[in-house]
Write a protein that holds these residues in place. Structure first.
Motif, mmCIF file in Angstrom:
data_model
loop_
_atom_site.group_PDB
_atom_site.id
_atom_site.type_symbol
_atom_site.label_atom_id
_atom_site.label_comp_id
_atom_site.label_asym_id
_atom_site.label_seq_id
_atom_site.Cartn_x
_atom_site.Cartn_y
_atom_site.Cartn_z
ATOM 1 N N UNK A 31 0.687 -1.344 -0.102
ATOM 2 C CA UNK A 31 0.215 0.320 0.336
ATOM 3 C C UNK A 31 0.449 1.229 0.157
ATOM 4 N N UNK A 32 2.653 1.149 0.516
ATOM 5 C CA UNK A 32 3.138 2.381 0.819
ATOM 6 C C UNK A 32 3.401 2.456 -0.644
ATOM 7 N N UNK A 33 4.158 2.228 -0.797
ATOM 8 C CA UNK A 33 4.511 1.733 -2.401
ATOM 9 C C UNK A 33 3.087 2.525 -3.510
ATOM 10 N N UNK A 34 2.583 1.548 -3.866
ATOM 11 C CA UNK A 34 1.067 2.315 -3.974
ATOM 12 C C UNK A 34 0.907 3.531 -4.319
ATOM 13 N N UNK A 35 0.982 4.143 -2.745
ATOM 14 C CA UNK A 35 0.719 5.765 -2.520
ATOM 15 C C UNK A 35 1.681 6.357 -3.156
ATOM 16 N N UNK A 36 3.297 5.779 -2.998
ATOM 17 C CA UNK A 36 3.803 6.307 -4.076
ATOM 18 C C UNK A 36 3.861 6.911 -5.530
ATOM 19 N N UNK A 37 3.645 5.476 -5.732
ATOM 20 C CA UNK A 37 2.713 6.192 -7.473
ATOM 21 C C UNK A 37 1.910 6.703 -7.342
ATOM 22 N N UNK A 38 1.258 6.275 -6.690
ATOM 23 C CA UNK A 38 0.398 7.612 -7.169
ATOM 24 C C UNK A 38 0.419 8.756 -7.116
ATOM 25 N N UNK A 39 1.177 8.751 -5.893
ATOM 26 C CA UNK A 39 1.543 10.645 -5.490
ATOM 27 C C UNK A 39 2.669 11.210 -6.523
ATOM 28 N N UNK A 40 3.341 10.711 -7.196
ATOM 29 C CA UNK A 40 4.303 10.460 -7.689
ATOM 30 C C UNK A 40 3.877 10.705 -8.966
ATOM 31 N N UNK A 41 2.587 9.439 -9.944
ATOM 32 C CA UNK A 41 2.051 10.078 -10.705
ATOM 33 C C UNK A 41 0.507 11.742 -11.166
ATOM 34 N N UNK A 42 0.143 11.601 -9.745
ATOM 35 C CA UNK A 42 0.018 12.854 -9.940
ATOM 36 C C UNK A 42 0.789 14.178 -10.551
ATOM 37 N N UNK A 43 2.001 13.632 -9.063
ATOM 38 C CA UNK A 43 2.907 14.759 -9.811
ATOM 39 C C UNK A 43 3.488 15.187 -10.583
ATOM 40 N N UNK A 44 2.951 13.926 -11.893
ATOM 41 C CA UNK A 44 3.904 13.894 -13.011
ATOM 42 C C UNK A 44 2.637 14.645 -13.567
ATOM 43 N N UNK A 45 1.320 14.348 -13.641
ATOM 44 C CA UNK A 45 0.127 15.174 -14.221
ATOM 45 C C UNK A 45 -0.163 16.690 -14.270
ATOM 46 N N UNK A 46 0.730 16.855 -13.149
ATOM 47 C CA UNK A 46 0.439 18.530 -12.511
ATOM 48 C C UNK A 46 1.575 18.824 -13.392
#
Length: 788
Positions: A31-46
C-alpha cells in the motif's frame, strides 16, 4: 508424534485471524508503494498539465507577433454593385472616391453564323440548307398563296434568340410596280443615330446605290440592312452582329409596299433614321424627318415576295441577294405551288426547330363548312348533328361541356376548347376541310382524346373518333449534339473534317474520327491561343472568350479542317477573320485622377488596396479603409483564456488542515471495502485536488510561477517610443483590481476561463479597443519587439 501441530478447536488458536493479520502486515509495504506511485503519478500529471498550459500560451503569443493580427484592414463600399475592394496590412486608413466610367471586357465570340434546315416540306419545296447571311435565329413559316392573280410568298419569321423586337414602319413606298420590281434606281446617303453602350449618342452614315430599276424591292432592304450593319459593327467594335433588319412589307388588300426597320439585338441602342431630307432618299423610303414612323413591338418579322407567275416567284425566292433566305439553297420537286413549308434558322451546332404534337381529323364535310352559323346542325357536317352532342367530351383529361348544341357555332366550340385549359389549340382548315388540335407546348407532348365517362359525341362529329382516318404527329424539341461522341458522329449540321484550324494565329489539330467536342475544347484551352472555349448544351453553341481584351481571330489560308465553320464561328476557315465582340479597357477615376486599365481588378493605383469594379456609374462610390480589430481581440482573448486557466491551476487556496488531512492519504483497497462508490469517487477527487495543492506549494518553481508570469506580463518595455510600452497602456489589468478577494486569483480582464466571456469583456474595454482601432501599429510594435 513429534513435529505435528494442531490448531483450531483442538489447539485453541484462531488461525484465520492470525493469517488475516499477517496478510495485512504484509500489505502495508504494498500500500505504501502504491501510495507513493499514485503521488508521483499525480505529481507528473500536475507538471505535465502546467507544461501543456504554458505551451498553449506560447502558441497564443505567436499570433500576437503577426502583423496581420493587428494591421488587417476592414473595407466598406457605399455601392458594392459598382465597386468593392480588399486591403493588405500596408493600406492606410482613410477613404477613397471611385467613379467607374467603363468596365474592362475581354473579347468574346459566340456561334453566330446561322444555318438553315428543313422542318416541314410543302408547296413543292423539299429542302432548304446552307449558310444564311442574316444572323437572326428562329422558325420560318412560309405560305405560298395567290392574290389577285399574283403569286405571293409570306414568310412569318418567329424570332427566338432575342424575344420581342422594336419595329419602325415607314409610309408607302411608291417606286415599285405591280410585281414588286423597282421603277427607279434607289441611291444616296442615309444617316442613322444610335445610343452606344456608354449612353452616348452616335451617328453613322451609309451611302451607295441600294437598288436599280427592274430589281426586286427586297434588294433595297437587303442592301441597306447589310451596309448599315457593317457600319454599326465597325462603330461599336463588334463583328457579325445583326443590329437591324430591314424588310419590304406588302399589304395585299391595298397592294401597297412600305419599308420597316427592326432593331434586332437584346440591348436597345435606339437606332433610328437621322439627318434631314436634303438627299431625298430618306423621304423616298418613307422615313421623312417631318413625320414619325409607326412604332410597335413584335415577336415576328415578315418578308414578302410577289410575282406574276409561280416560276418567277420561285426565281425570286432563290435569289442569293434578295431571296427568301439569302445564302441558302432551296430545292423543290417541280414548280412551286400554293401551300406551306417550315424551316429553322439558327447558329446552333445542330440546326433544328421545335415542333408541336398535333391531331388532324378526317374530312368533316363534302361541301363547305360554315363555322360562324349558330347551331351545329346548320354548319354542314357530313355526320348529322343530334341531341347526343349535348354532354361532355374530354381532351387531355379536361372535360368540356356542351349544354345546347343548337345555339353554338363551330367557332364557339373551337373557342371553348382553346379556353378549357386542355393545353391545345383547335383550328379548322377550310382548304383541307379538317380540324387540327395542336399542343400549346413544343416537344413530344401527348394529346389524348376521349374518356369512358364522355356523354357528348362532339369528337365523332369533328371526325376525331377511332373509326375516322386521323393523323397524329408527335412533336420534337430543338436538337443538340453529344459532347462525348466523336465529332464525326456528334450530330453537327455541317460535317467536320480532320485537319488543322487556327485561333489567334495558333494552329491546332483535330481528328474528327477520334476527338469529341470536349476533347477538342480541352485542346483549345491548353493551347497557346490565349482563349477559353466552352459549349453550352442549352443553346447548342460554342463560346470563345479571350484571356485579354485583344480581338479574337480565327482561320488561316493553311487551315485544312472546317471545324470552326461547323461550330458556326466563321463562314470561311481559310480566311483570317476577326470574330465576336472586341474587348475594351476599364476607365475609372480614383480620388480625382482618371486611369485606364485592361482589367477590372486594379491593384496598382492605391498602395495596399485592390479594387474590383463591377459596373459603370456616374455616381461616385466611397471605399472606406479602417482597422479590423476582430483578429486582435480574438488573439488576446485566446491568450488570456489560457493564462486564466493556468492561474486557476496554480491557485492553492487555504484549506482547513483537518479537512485537508482527511483526504491527503492514498486510498487503499482495504479502505475501499467499507466505502460506497460515491464515497470513493468523492475521496479520490479531493485526494487529487489537495495533493496537487501540496505539490505546487512544495515546488519553488510552481509556487512562484504565477508571480513571475504576472511580473513579466505587466513589466514595462524600455526603449519603445510609441504610445504603448506596457499592458496597462492596452487596458489589460488583473481581474478585480483593487479587490483583494478577487485579485488573489491572478486572473486577467475578468474572473472567467470562458473564451466568449473574455472576448466580450475585451470588446467592452474602451482603452483596449481604442488602442487596437487607432494605434494598431503601436500595438504590433510593442508585442513584436518585446514579446511576453
Amino acid at each position: 508424534m513429534a513435529g505435528i501441530q494442531v490448531g483450531g478447536i483442538v489447539s485453541g488458536l484462531d488461525t484465520n485471524a492470525l493469517v488475516e493479520q499477517l496478510t495485512q502486515q504484509a500489505n502495508i509495504a504494498v500500500d505504501r508503494l502504491n501510495g507513493q506511485y499514485s503521488y508521483k503519478a499525480l505529481e507528473k500529471n500536475t507538471y505535465t498539465s502546467i507544461n501543456d498550459m504554458m505551451g498553449d500560451m506560447s502558441s497564443d503569443l505567436l499570433s500576437l507577433k503577426l502583423e496581420s493580427t493587428f494591421l488587417s484592414k476592414k473595407i466598406s463600399s457605399t455601392n458594392e454593385s459598382v465597386a468593392t475592394a480588399t486591403a493588405t496590412t500596408e493600406a492606410d486608413i482613410g477613404t477613397h472616391s471611385l467613379t467607374v466610367s467603363k468596365l474592362a471586357k475581354n473579347s468574346e465570340a459566340l456561334s453566330s453564323y446561322t444555318r438553315v434546315g428543313m422542318v416541314t416540306a410543302g408547296a413543292n419545296i423539299t429542302k432548304i440548307s446552307g449558310r444564311a447571311t442574316e444572323s437572326l435565329e428562329g422558325k420560318h413559316t412560309v405560305t405560298i398563296s395567290t392574290v389577285s392573280s399574283k403569286y405571293l410568298s409570306t414568310d412569318v419569321f418567329e424570332v427566338s434568340n432575342i424575344g420581342s423586337v422594336s419595329k419602325q414602319a415607314g409610309s408607302t413606298f411608291s417606286s415599285v410596280d405591280a410585281n414588286g420590281a423597282l421603277t427607279s434606281d434607289i441611291s444616296g446617303d442615309l444617316q442613322f443615330t444610335y445610343t452606344d453602350a456608354d449612353g452616348n449618342n452616335q451617328t453613322v452614315t451609309i451611302s451607295g446605290t441600294f437598288g436599280t430599276s427592274g430589281q426586286d424591292i427586297n434588294v433595297v432592304s437587303t442592301n441597306i440592312e447589310d451596309t448599315l450593319n457593317n457600319a454599326l459593327n465597325a462603330s461599336m467594335g463588334t463583328n457579325n452582329v445583326q443590329y437591324v433588319t430591314m424588310r419590304a412589307d406588302y399589304n395585299s388588300t391595298s397592294s401597297a409596299w412600305n419599308f420597316s426597320m427592326y432593331e434586332t439585338t437584346i440591348d436597345d441602342f435606339n437606332i433610328a433614321f437621322g439627318g434631314d431630307d436634303s438627299t431625298t432618299l430618306r423621304d423616298e423610303l418613307g422615313f421623312s424627318a417631318s413625320s414619325s414612323p409607326t412604332l410597335s413591338t413584335v415577336t415576328k418579322i415578315n418578308k414578302y415576295h410577289l410575282a406574276d407567275t409561280a416560276a418567277n416567284l420561285q426565281n425570286k425566292l432563290a435569289s442569293s441577294i434578295s431571296g427568301l433566305i439569302p445564302g441558302a439553297t432551296i430545292e423543290q420537286s417541280g414548280t412551286i405551288t400554293t401551300g406551306t413549308f417550315v424551316f429553322a434558322q439558327d447558329a446552333s451546332l445542330k440546326v433544328s426547330a421545335s415542333t408541336y404534337s398535333s391531331y388532324v381529323s378526317d374530312t368533316v364535310t363534302s361541301g363547305t363548312l360554315n363555322t360562324s352559323t349558330d347551331g351545329l346542325q346548320n354548319a354542314g357536317f357530313s355526320v348529322a348533328a343530334s341531341t347526343s352532342l349535348n354532354g361532355t367530351f374530354t381532351i387531355n383529361d379536361v372535360a368540356i361541356t356542351i349544354s345546347d348544341y343548337t345555339k353554338l357555332s363551330v367557332d364557339d366550340v373551337l373557342g371553348m376548347i382553346n379556353s378549357s385549359g386542355a393545353g391545345v389549340t383547335a383550328t379548322y382548315d377550310s382548304s383541307t376541310k379538317k380540324f387540327k388540335l395542336e399542343s400549346n407546348e413544343s416537344g413530344a407532348k401527348t394529346i389524348t382524346l376521349g374518356d369512358y365517362s364522355d356523354t357528348s359525341s362532339l369528337l365523332k362529329l369533328f371526325k376525331f373518333d377511332t373509326t375516322s382516318e386521323t393523323t397524329y404527329t408527335v412533336g420534337s424539341t430543338a436538337g443538340s449534339i453529344s459532347t462525348t461522341t466523336k465529332l464525326s458522329n456528334a450530330g453537327l449540321t455541317t460535317y467536320p473534317y480532320t485537319g488543322t484550324f487556327t485561333i489567334n494565329g495558333v494552329s491546332i489539330y483535330v481528328d474528327t474520327s477520334v476527338d469529341t467536342i470536349q476533347t477538342l475544347i480541352d485542346k483549345v484551352n491548353k493551347s497557346g491561343a490565349k482563349v477559353t472555349m466552352s459549349y453550352d448544351s442549352a443553346s447548342d453553341k460554342v463560346k470563345i472568350k479571350s484571356n485579354t481584351i485583344d480581338p479574337i481571330t480565327v482561320g488561316s489560308a493553311s487551315d485544312t479542317s472546317n471545324i470552326l465553320e461547323a461550330f458556326n464561328l466563321t463562314d470561311d476557315t481559310t480566311v483570317t477573320t476577326t470574330i465576336g465582340e472586341e474587348g475594351s479597357r476599364a476607365v475609372f477615376t480614383v480620388d480625382g485622377t482618371t486611369y485606364v486599365r485592361d482589367t477590372n481588378v486594379i491593384d496598382d493605383v492605391v498602395a495596399g488596396l485592390t479594387f474590383t469594379i463591377n459596373s459603370a456609374s456616374s455616381e461616385s462610390t466611397t471605399i472606406g479603409v479602417s482597422v479590423d480589430p476582430s483578429k486582435g481581440v480574438a488573439a488576446f482573448a485566446k491568450l488570456i483564456q489560457h493564462y486564466n486557466v493556468l492561474m486557476e491551476k496554480l491557485y492553492t487556496p487555504e484549506v482547513d488542515d483537518d479537512e485537508e488531512d482527511k483526504y491527503i492519504e492514498y486510498l487503499t483497497d482495504t479502505d475501499k471495502e467499507s466505502m460506497s462508490e460515491d464515497d470513493i469517487a468523492n475521496y479520490q477527487e479531493k485526494y487529487e485536488l489537495y495533493n496537487s495543492y501540496k505539490i505546487i506549494r512544495r515546488s519553488s518553481e510552481l509556487r512562484n510561477l504565477d508571480t513571475n508570469l504576472r511580473k513579466s506580463f505587466f513589466a514595462e518595455r524600455p526603449g519603445i517610443t510609441s504610445s504603448i510600452n506596457d499592458m496597462s497602456d492596452l487596458g489589460i489589468e488583473v481581474a478585480g483590481a483593487g479587490d483583494t478577494s478577487k485579485e488573489v486569483y491572478g486572473y486577467l480582464v475578468t474572473l472567467s476561463t470562458d473564451y466568449d466571456e473574455i472576448y466580450a469583456a475585451l470588446e467592452g474595454n474602451e482603452t483596449f479597443m481604442d488602442a487596437l482601432t487607432n494605434n494598431p501599429k503601436d500595438v504590433y510594435t510593442f508585442l513584436r519587439i518585446h514579446p511576453i
